[in-house]
Structures are given as C-alpha cells and as structure tokens.
Motif scaffolding. Sequence first.
Motif, short mmCIF file in Angstrom:
data_model
loop_
_atom_site.label_atom_id
_atom_site.label_comp_id
_atom_site.label_asym_id
_atom_site.label_seq_id
_atom_site.Cartn_x
_atom_site.Cartn_y
_atom_site.Cartn_z
N ALA A 233 0.86 -1.18 0.00
CA ALA A 233 0.00 0.00 0.00
C ALA A 233 0.90 1.23 0.00
O ALA A 233 2.02 1.19 0.51
CB ALA A 233 -0.89 0.00 1.23
N GLU A 235 1.13 5.82 -0.02
CA GLU A 235 0.53 7.14 0.14
C GLU A 235 1.52 8.18 -0.36
O GLU A 235 2.70 8.13 -0.03
CB GLU A 235 0.20 7.40 1.61
CG GLU A 235 -0.42 8.77 1.88
CD GLU A 235 -0.68 9.01 3.36
OE1 GLU A 235 -0.73 10.19 3.76
OE2 GLU A 235 -0.80 8.02 4.11
N SER A 270 4.73 -3.52 4.32
CA SER A 270 3.38 -3.60 3.78
C SER A 270 2.88 -2.23 3.32
O SER A 270 1.88 -2.14 2.62
CB SER A 270 2.41 -4.15 4.82
OG SER A 270 2.35 -3.30 5.96
N ARG A 271 3.60 -1.16 3.72
CA ARG A 271 3.13 0.19 3.40
C ARG A 271 4.33 1.12 3.26
O ARG A 271 5.33 1.00 3.97
CB ARG A 271 2.20 0.70 4.51
CG ARG A 271 1.62 2.09 4.25
CD ARG A 271 0.63 2.47 5.35
NE ARG A 271 0.07 3.78 5.11
CZ ARG A 271 -0.93 4.04 4.27
NH1 ARG A 271 -1.46 3.05 3.57
NH2 ARG A 271 -1.39 5.26 4.12
N ASP A 289 8.87 3.56 5.29
CA ASP A 289 8.18 2.27 5.19
C ASP A 289 8.01 1.67 6.58
O ASP A 289 8.60 2.15 7.56
CB ASP A 289 8.96 1.31 4.27
CG ASP A 289 10.29 0.85 4.86
OD1 ASP A 289 10.28 0.18 5.91
OD2 ASP A 289 11.34 1.14 4.27
#
Length: 342
Positions: A233, A235, A270-271, A289
């Motif tokens: 994921a 942003e 994971s992000r 991260d």
Amino acid sequence: MPEHDPSREDMRLLVQSIRDYAIFMLDPRGVIVSWNLGAERIKGYTADEIIGTHFSVFYPPEAIERGTPAAGLRAAAADGRWEEEGWRVRKDGTRFWASVTLTALYDERGGLRGYGKVTRDLTERRSMARALDERGMLLARLVQAQERERRRIASDVHDDTIQSMINVGMRLRLWGQELPEEYAGVVRALGGVVDGAVGRLRELAFDLHPPAGGLMASLNDYLRELMPGDGLAFELSGRLDAEPPYEAAVTVYRICQEALTNVRKHAGASRVVVELASLDRGVHVRVRDDGAGLAAKDGEAMHYGLAEMRERAEAAGGWWTIDGPPGAGTTVEFWVPAVPRA
C-alpha cells in the motif's frame, strides 16, 4: 548588592530580540546556557527545550563522528575564535546550511568562562549561488544528458529487445502445442522463462523513462505501476509551492525511485509513504516504510543504492540521510535545491 547596569540590560534585550541570527552562550563543556529568538526561529527549539543540552545536538551524525563539535571548542579555546560553514540540523530533523562563529569568553584572570556562538542560516543564499555557479550548470547539463541516454535505452529495449523476446515466446508456445508431451513441458518452461524476462525488461524500460507531466504526477504513476504488484500500500503527499526546475525534479524522482526499489526488494514492508514539501528554496522529501528496519536489510545492490542516493543529493548541492532502527521501518530523507536558472 551590585548596582544595576542599564547598558548591560539593554545589550541583553537587544541580543534576545535579534531574529536573523541564532545567538547563544555555551559553558566551557559546550552545554547551552542562553538562547535568543533568532535561535528559536532558525533551529526550532524554545529556550525551555534546549537550555541544558550539549550543542552537538545541532550537528548531523557524520559531523559528530568526525568530532567536529569538540574540534570547534578546542580551536576556539586555543585561538579565541573558530568559524565554519556546514550543515546543521533543526529540531524537526531537516538540515540547513549555516555560517557559524564560535568565540571563547574569558574572565579578568584569563579563565575560560564559556563560548559565544552565532549562527546564520545561509541555505537560501547557497541555493542561489549554486544555481549560478559553473558546477551547478555542469550538473544541469549532465542530468539532461543522462536522461536523454536513459530515454534512448528505454526506447531500444521496448522497440527491439522486448519485441524480439515476445516473438520467441510466441514461437515456443506454438511449438509446445505441436510437440509430444515429453518435450512440450520443457518448451512451456522455457516460454515461462521468456515471459518472466519480458516482464523484467518492461519494468526496466519503465524505470528508465524520465519523469513527464510534473514531479508529483510522475511519482504517482510510478507508485501505481509498481507498488501493488509487490503487495505494498502507498501514500503520496505533496506541498510544493511550484514545479521544481527540470534537473531538480529529475534528481528527486531518481532518488525516490531508488528508495522505493529498496522498499520493494529489501524492506519486507506492507506500506510506504512518500512526502514532498517546499523548504528553503528546495524540495524536502521523506520516504518511510513499515518494514524490518535498516539493520535487517542486506545485499550489495541495496548498499550500492544507498551510496547512489547520497551521491545524487550531494552532487545537486543537497543532503541525504537514512534511519532504520530494527523492527521500526526505514526513513530515507533528503533535500535538494530547486532554484530556477537564469
């Protein structure tokens, strides 16, 4: 009871009110004992937060490793005065280019009372000079030449190599349908290898293409193209006053690419969050991260990537740093000047 000295009080008030210079006192060990409004504005700390702290807190890790704060105190004590220009660190972790003067203060018996320290933020002036000097102009031409070559290689890979590999894969699939099963399995396996190679070549061609349509749009396209396939994921946020000049945009984009490649291949995250903001006539970036942290990562390619990111930022006249406690993720942070050239 000592008589009140109005002139001394006036001088204290004058120093406290100056906003363009950080002016403060250190004890003989380098501990901060006074703080003015300029110091609060430039460095970000209030007097209550910083008084009683050693002044080395303002230095980046590499300067502390070199022993620069202690060397400055020794030089000022020996010669009466020490001057330097270099990177310093604000409370929020960002860096600024500072002109520093450290003056030793002695009592009437010649004993060292402490030090007076004056710091001026020269980041904007340095960025403007960088935009005009020969090295900066050479860097701009070098970036443009590199991106032209990257574009040419990407075109060759896409129009020649990938197309040839696709044709090979199609022939292998046709042969696999015609051959006896004892051979068809081997041919299908070869076809899978070719398909995998085509996928990697397409990713390479995508990576080689320069940013187009603006820095934020290019980073958004890159994240949307590659992150989901690795289960990440993401942003992206940006607070840019204006689109950076071409060479600055390319430098930011390439450093972000390398940082994101490390996240995909080494972080176990994971992000990932990418944040851009205008700061000090430049672009300040954080790539964070939630992975395993820097100490848990390994591999020659990963360490080469760290060196490449640092070199890109410093060649552009900026700075770069990385922090990644085990189990707490990794943050790549950097700043490059973004002053338009005349």
